[in-house]
Design an enzyme around this catalytic site. Structure first.
Site, short mmCIF file in Angstrom:
data_model
loop_
_atom_site.label_atom_id
_atom_site.label_comp_id
_atom_site.label_asym_id
_atom_site.label_seq_id
_atom_site.Cartn_x
_atom_site.Cartn_y
_atom_site.Cartn_z
N GLY A 250 0.80 -1.22 0.00
CA GLY A 250 0.00 0.00 0.00
C GLY A 250 0.83 1.27 0.00
O GLY A 250 2.06 1.25 0.10
N HIS A 251 0.12 2.40 -0.09
CA HIS A 251 0.80 3.69 -0.18
C HIS A 251 1.56 4.02 1.11
O HIS A 251 1.15 3.66 2.21
CB HIS A 251 -0.17 4.81 -0.57
N ASN A 252 2.70 4.69 0.93
CA ASN A 252 3.56 5.17 2.03
C ASN A 252 4.28 4.05 2.77
O ASN A 252 4.96 4.31 3.76
CB ASN A 252 2.78 5.99 3.06
#
Length: 347
Positions: A250-252
């Site tokens: 996922g993001h980050n």
């Protein structure tokens, strides 16, 4: 024996050469000039082939092998059959991997852009880079020297790719920077929007994902892996990480150097893994957690809390490994006891 239609073999190599490149030691009495032509499993290896023993479970097969030479831990050298030369290593599997790479090196890029590829005039392709038919290289993209871009791969606007990197067929890369000697297998998706929405009964509002994906050097990314770009901070895949097929990141998310993520695992947004974490198959980690260096997450675990460095956890929700094993044992006894009660009533 590897099928020559698919694998091109190098060699032969002398025992001395294999010892040098693998870091193993030649056992007393072995001939350093012995030539080996291939690698093979213990059960099928012949006098011109190299094999290895890493797992004591296969010690009997080692004792019967017909291999001309074998890589083995010093503690098991006494089980070797007569006539088999030994290379001694405390990490036999690693030593074997280095030898096998010598016999079967990765094919070099042939160089040249196919007439069937679509290359934007502002894109830059390095020397010796191969671009296959159907590949699309968009405006401002920069691809290093000696790379391989597979059929129908899409390299998005302003993406940067380092030297010696392979991008497999039908992969798509956007909003990212890729290091050198990275292997990206077919179907990978890097840099698409992260899953970010302001949830509301009046309608969910998409939050613009304004970060990138940064993939450092010497990473492998398996087939059909998806890596979302950051929402603001970047998503980072550290140097030397190994990611198996069908993984979602996922993001980050931040993976430190040397992490291993096995098939069908998922890592939710903003979670950070320190270096050399192992995440086994189908394990899931919720968002905004910290997983310490060297931690190990068992297969199908659901991690909902931070994990300390070196800790081993399992189960869902994940708990320390010994606690999880006790839970499984107690549950098994309860089920067996209930079954005995039911059988008694039915009798």
């Amino acid at each position: 024996m590897a099928d020559p239609r698919f694998f091109r073999r190098a060699g032969p190599f002398s025992l001395a050469q294999l010892a040098s490149l693998s870091g193993a030691e030649i056992a007393p009495g072995a001939d350093p000039a012995l030539l080996l032509h291939d690698v093979a499993p213990l059960e099928s290896a012949g006098p011109e082939q190299l094999s290895f023993l890493d797992n004591r479970k296969y010690a009997d097969a080692f004792a019967r092998t017909g291999a001309g030479a074998c890589i083995v831990h010093p503690d098991l050298a006494g089980r070797a059959p007569a006539g088999t030369a030994l290379l001694l290593s405390r990490k036999p599997y690693r030593a074997y991997a280095l030898c096998a790479q010598a016999f079967y090196p990765a094919p070099a890029a042939e160089g040249g852009v196919s007439p069937g590829a679509h290359l934007h005039p502002t894109a830059r392709v390095g020397e010796g880079t191969e671009v296959a038919p159907g590949a699309v290289i968009e405006a401002g993209a920069e691809i290093g020297n000696g790379c391989r871009i597979g059929p129908n791969a899409v390299i998005g606007r302003n993406v940067r790719i380092g030297d010696g990197t392979t991008v497999g067929a039908c992969a798509s890369l956007s909003h990212c920077e890729i290091g050198s000697r990275v292997v990206i297998y077919p179907g990978v998706r890097i840099g698409q929007d992260g899953f970010g929405f302001a949830m509301d009964v009046a309608g969910h509002v998409r939050v613009p994902q304004l970060g990138r994906v940064l993939v450092e050097d010497d990473v492998e990314i398996g087939a059909n892996v998806t890596i979302d770009r950051g929402a603001g901070p970047d998503t980072v895949i550290g140097r030397g990480c190994m990611i198996d097929n069908l993984v979602q990141i996922g993001h980050n998310v931040h993976l430190g150097p040397g992490c291993v993520v096995v098939a069908q695992a998922g890592i939710s947004g903003s979670t950070k893994l320190d270096h050399h974490v192992i995440l086994a198959a189908q394990a899931g980690i919720t968002g905004h957690l910290k997983i310490g260096a060297g931690a190990r997450i068992a297969a199908q675990s659901g991690v909902m809390r931070d994990v300390a460095p070196g800790e081993q956890v399992g189960g869902s929700p994940a708990v320390p490994m010994r606690q999880w094993l006790r839970q499984v044992a107690v549950l098994g006894r309860l089920v067996r006891g209930r079954g005995d009660e039911d059988n008694g009533r039915n009798g």
